[in-house]
Motif scaffolding. Structure first.
Motif, PDB file in Angstrom:
ATOM      1  N   VAL A   1       0.861  -1.042  -0.054  1.00 56.60           N
ATOM      2  CA  VAL A   1      -0.041  -0.004   0.068  1.00 56.60           C
ATOM      3  C   VAL A   1       0.952   1.218   0.010  1.00 56.60           C
ATOM      4  O   VAL A   1       0.742   2.315  -0.590  1.00 56.60           O
ATOM      5  N   LEU A   2       1.994   1.101   0.972  1.00 56.97           N
ATOM      6  CA  LEU A   2       2.973   2.465   0.947  1.00 56.97           C
ATOM      7  C   LEU A   2       3.538   2.659  -0.296  1.00 56.97           C
ATOM      8  O   LEU A   2       3.606   3.758  -0.920  1.00 56.97           O
ATOM      9  N   GLY A   3       3.794   1.348  -1.109  1.00 51.85           N
ATOM     10  CA  GLY A   3       4.374   1.598  -2.318  1.00 51.85           C
ATOM     11  C   GLY A   3       3.872   2.083  -3.328  1.00 51.85           C
ATOM     12  O   GLY A   3       3.938   3.143  -4.175  1.00 51.85           O
ATOM     13  N   VAL A   4       2.403   1.557  -3.571  1.00 50.03           N
ATOM     14  CA  VAL A   4       1.605   2.182  -4.449  1.00 50.03           C
ATOM     15  C   VAL A   4       1.145   3.913  -4.140  1.00 50.03           C
ATOM     16  O   VAL A   4       1.196   4.411  -5.208  1.00 50.03           O
TER      17      VAL A   4
ATOM     18  N   ALA B   1       2.089   9.234  -5.582  1.00 47.96           N
ATOM     19  CA  ALA B   1       2.358  10.700  -5.301  1.00 47.96           C
ATOM     20  C   ALA B   1       3.479  11.232  -6.181  1.00 47.96           C
ATOM     21  O   ALA B   1       3.425  12.653  -6.071  1.00 47.96           O
ATOM     22  N   LEU B   2       4.710  10.408  -6.469  1.00 50.25           N
ATOM     23  CA  LEU B   2       5.721  10.644  -7.306  1.00 50.25           C
ATOM     24  C   LEU B   2       5.111  11.340  -8.606  1.00 50.25           C
ATOM     25  O   LEU B   2       5.519  12.303  -9.358  1.00 50.25           O
ATOM     26  N   ILE B   3       4.243  10.575  -9.244  1.00 50.27           N
ATOM     27  CA  ILE B   3       3.702  10.937 -10.473  1.00 50.27           C
ATOM     28  C   ILE B   3       2.631  12.149 -10.747  1.00 50.27           C
ATOM     29  O   ILE B   3       2.722  13.017 -11.321  1.00 50.27           O
ATOM     30  N   GLU B   4       1.801  12.058  -9.454  1.00 48.89           N
ATOM     31  CA  GLU B   4       0.840  13.040  -9.289  1.00 48.89           C
ATOM     32  C   GLU B   4       0.960  13.580  -7.803  1.00 48.89           C
ATOM     33  O   GLU B   4       0.266  12.769  -6.991  1.00 48.89           O
ATOM     34  N   PRO B   5       1.660  14.600  -7.658  1.00 48.87           N
ATOM     35  CA  PRO B   5       1.466  14.942  -6.172  1.00 48.87           C
ATOM     36  C   PRO B   5       0.392  15.464  -5.495  1.00 48.87           C
ATOM     37  O   PRO B   5       0.220  15.247  -4.405  1.00 48.87           O
ATOM     38  N   ARG B   6      -0.755  15.691  -6.235  1.00 49.37           N
ATOM     39  CA  ARG B   6      -2.196  16.013  -5.917  1.00 49.37           C
ATOM     40  C   ARG B   6      -2.464  14.601  -5.204  1.00 49.37           C
ATOM     41  O   ARG B   6      -3.664  14.641  -4.272  1.00 49.37           O
TER      42      ARG B   6
ATOM     43  N   THR C   1      -9.172   0.815  -4.481  1.00 55.92           N
ATOM     44  CA  THR C   1      -9.885   2.221  -4.366  1.00 55.92           C
ATOM     45  C   THR C   1      -8.616   3.251  -4.514  1.00 55.92           C
ATOM     46  O   THR C   1      -8.918   4.284  -5.607  1.00 55.92           O
ATOM     47  N   MET C   2      -7.493   2.822  -4.203  1.00 54.50           N
ATOM     48  CA  MET C   2      -6.337   3.852  -4.264  1.00 54.50           C
ATOM     49  C   MET C   2      -5.931   3.864  -5.752  1.00 54.50           C
ATOM     50  O   MET C   2      -5.704   4.825  -6.345  1.00 54.50           O
ATOM     51  N   LEU C   3      -5.972   2.523  -6.363  1.00 52.20           N
ATOM     52  CA  LEU C   3      -5.650   2.538  -7.714  1.00 52.20           C
ATOM     53  C   LEU C   3      -6.626   3.219  -8.816  1.00 52.20           C
ATOM     54  O   LEU C   3      -6.287   3.998  -9.479  1.00 52.20           O
ATOM     55  N   LEU C   4      -7.890   2.894  -8.251  1.00 49.08           N
ATOM     56  CA  LEU C   4      -8.974   3.649  -9.370  1.00 49.08           C
ATOM     57  C   LEU C   4      -8.713   5.203  -9.102  1.00 49.08           C
ATOM     58  O   LEU C   4      -8.966   5.839 -10.102  1.00 49.08           O
ATOM     59  N   ASP C   5      -8.565   5.613  -7.903  1.00 43.48           N
ATOM     60  CA  ASP C   5      -8.709   7.079  -7.533  1.00 43.48           C
ATOM     61  C   ASP C   5      -7.357   7.697  -8.216  1.00 43.48           C
ATOM     62  O   ASP C   5      -7.152   9.106  -8.692  1.00 43.48           O
ATOM     63  N   GLY C   6      -6.389   6.914  -8.231  1.00 45.76           N
ATOM     64  CA  GLY C   6      -4.879   7.367  -8.569  1.00 45.76           C
ATOM     65  C   GLY C   6      -5.118   7.573 -10.149  1.00 45.76           C
ATOM     66  O   GLY C   6      -4.472   8.590 -10.590  1.00 45.76           O
ATOM     67  N   PHE C   7      -5.555   6.427 -10.892  1.00 45.32           N
ATOM     68  CA  PHE C   7      -5.795   6.547 -12.363  1.00 45.32           C
ATOM     69  C   PHE C   7      -6.629   7.694 -12.603  1.00 45.32           C
ATOM     70  O   PHE C   7      -6.312   8.485 -13.538  1.00 45.32           O
ATOM     71  N   ALA C   8      -7.858   7.893 -11.885  1.00 46.24           N
ATOM     72  CA  ALA C   8      -8.759   8.943 -12.430  1.00 46.24           C
ATOM     73  C   ALA C   8      -8.087  10.410 -12.093  1.00 46.24           C
ATOM     74  O   ALA C   8      -8.150  11.394 -12.995  1.00 46.24           O
ATOM     75  N   LEU C   9      -7.074  10.449 -10.964  1.00 48.78           N
ATOM     76  CA  LEU C   9      -6.541  11.803 -10.884  1.00 48.78           C
ATOM     77  C   LEU C   9      -5.362  12.041 -11.826  1.00 48.78           C
ATOM     78  O   LEU C   9      -5.409  13.265 -12.492  1.00 48.78           O
TER      79      LEU C   9
END
Length: 334
Positions: free
Chosen positions: A21-24, A29-34, A277-285
């Motif tokens: 989880v921390l790695g994902v 965070a590195l790709i999209e700071p938001r 959920t982290m993956l889905l929201d991260g991709f959406a962001l």
């Protein structure tokens, strides 16, 4: 000694999952700071609440070794039913109770048909879901319902906060805590697991296996109604497509959690749905098209199913890869 080894293996799985989880999170965070902004984390919490409730309901069904493909249809029918009750001027609590009652009836129909009449679970739940999806159009012919939504207070379930956290997240945590207690600390939970592991032995030991299979479908439908309730609270209206995207993340969360944690459980599902959920929201962001993110979730689901498959485990065991090291050494010496 074996119990101590089990504790060590369980702790290693938990630590491994936390590291994952921390790695994902670090990669996003590195790709999209938001990704680590307050707004982004709040969105993850809201989406996890709805997805997590649907996944929790599915957990009961998977524990008894069945499948439920009626989630999307039940969600649509329940959404429009609760929306119609709210539009008619009923109090919010009455609309929620009406939706839960409807969910319990629909879940009982599937559960009784599968457990007592021994109908195939996949075909039965597809039929129930399709019928429910059609019934959802009877209220308005497919038009959305928004009357009295803001006056009813349903949006407070999405906007209100308690101790800095959204109410929807507190609902998720409360339901999961109750489910964990039942499944881990009561005879009812032991009966669920026994029904899934060996229904014949469970039956002869006095467990009403058919009743627990039926109950699993009722609980799945109830959790689906709670999930779509949070979706209604976020959108402020009821539509026939509400809950259409619940089933894939739910299955992916359950099987991913089971693969990582070594078995299906409430805690495993919670971890799996957090990662999904982290993956889905991260991709959406990041602006990744939904069909790509859905493809990733589908791959994760496939991987979880394969990792959790009994036949695969038996195949690997047949190759000798899962045999104890001492046993392999003795075979080599022989």
């Amino acid at each position: 000694m074996s119990r101590l080894n089990d504790h060590f293996r369980g702790a290693a799985r938990v630590l491994g999952f936390v590291a994952l989880v921390l790695g994902v999170g670090a990669v996003f965070a590195l790709i999209e700071p938001r990704f680590l902004s307050h707004a982004s984390l709040s969105g993850i919490a809201r989406h996890m609440a709805a997805n997590g409730l649907a996944a929790l309901g599915l957990t009961f069904v998977v524990i008894v070794r069945k499948f439920d493909l009626s989630i999307a249809g039940i969600a649509a029918f329940a959404a429009m039913s609760m929306g119609a009750l709210i539009a008619a001027g009923l109090p919010l609590w009455a609309a929620i109770m009406g939706g839960l009652a409807l969910g319990a009836v629909l879940g009982a129909i599937s559960g009784i048909a599968i457990s007592y009449f021994e109908l195939p679970d996949i075909v039965t739940t597809i039929a129930v879901g399709s019928i429910c999806g059609g019934l959802a159009f009877l209220y308005t012919g497919g038009r959305s319902i928004f009357q009295n939504f803001f006056q009813s207070g349903i949006t407070d379930l999405n906007d209100a906060r308690l101790l800095g956290l959204g109410v929807s997240l507190w609902i998720l945590l409360a339901v999961y805590a109750a489910a964990w207690f039942v499944m881990s600390r009561t005879r009812t939970g032991m009966a669920f697991y026994a029904t899934g592991e060996n229904p014949v032995a469970a039956h002869f030991s006095g467990i009403a296996t058919r009743r627990f299979v039926a109950l699993a479908y009722v609980l799945c439908a109830l959790c689906t109604v709670l999930a779509v309730l949070l979706i209604l609270a976020e959108s402020g209206n009821a539509e026939t497509n509400k809950g259409a995207n619940l089933m894939m993340p739910a299955y992916a969360g359950v099987f991913l959690g089971a693969a990582v944690m070594g078995g299906t459980s409430v805690v495993a599902t919670f971890g799996g749905i957090l990662l999904i959920t982290m993956l889905l929201d991260g991709f959406a962001l990041m602006g990744v098209p939904y069909y790509y993110s859905d493809g990733v979730v589908s791959l994760i689901l496939l991987g979880g199913v394969i990792a959790f498959s009994d036949s695969l485990r038996e195949w690997i065991t047949g190759l000798g890869l899962l045999r104890p090291r001492a046993a392999r050494k003795s075979e080599n010496r022989a």
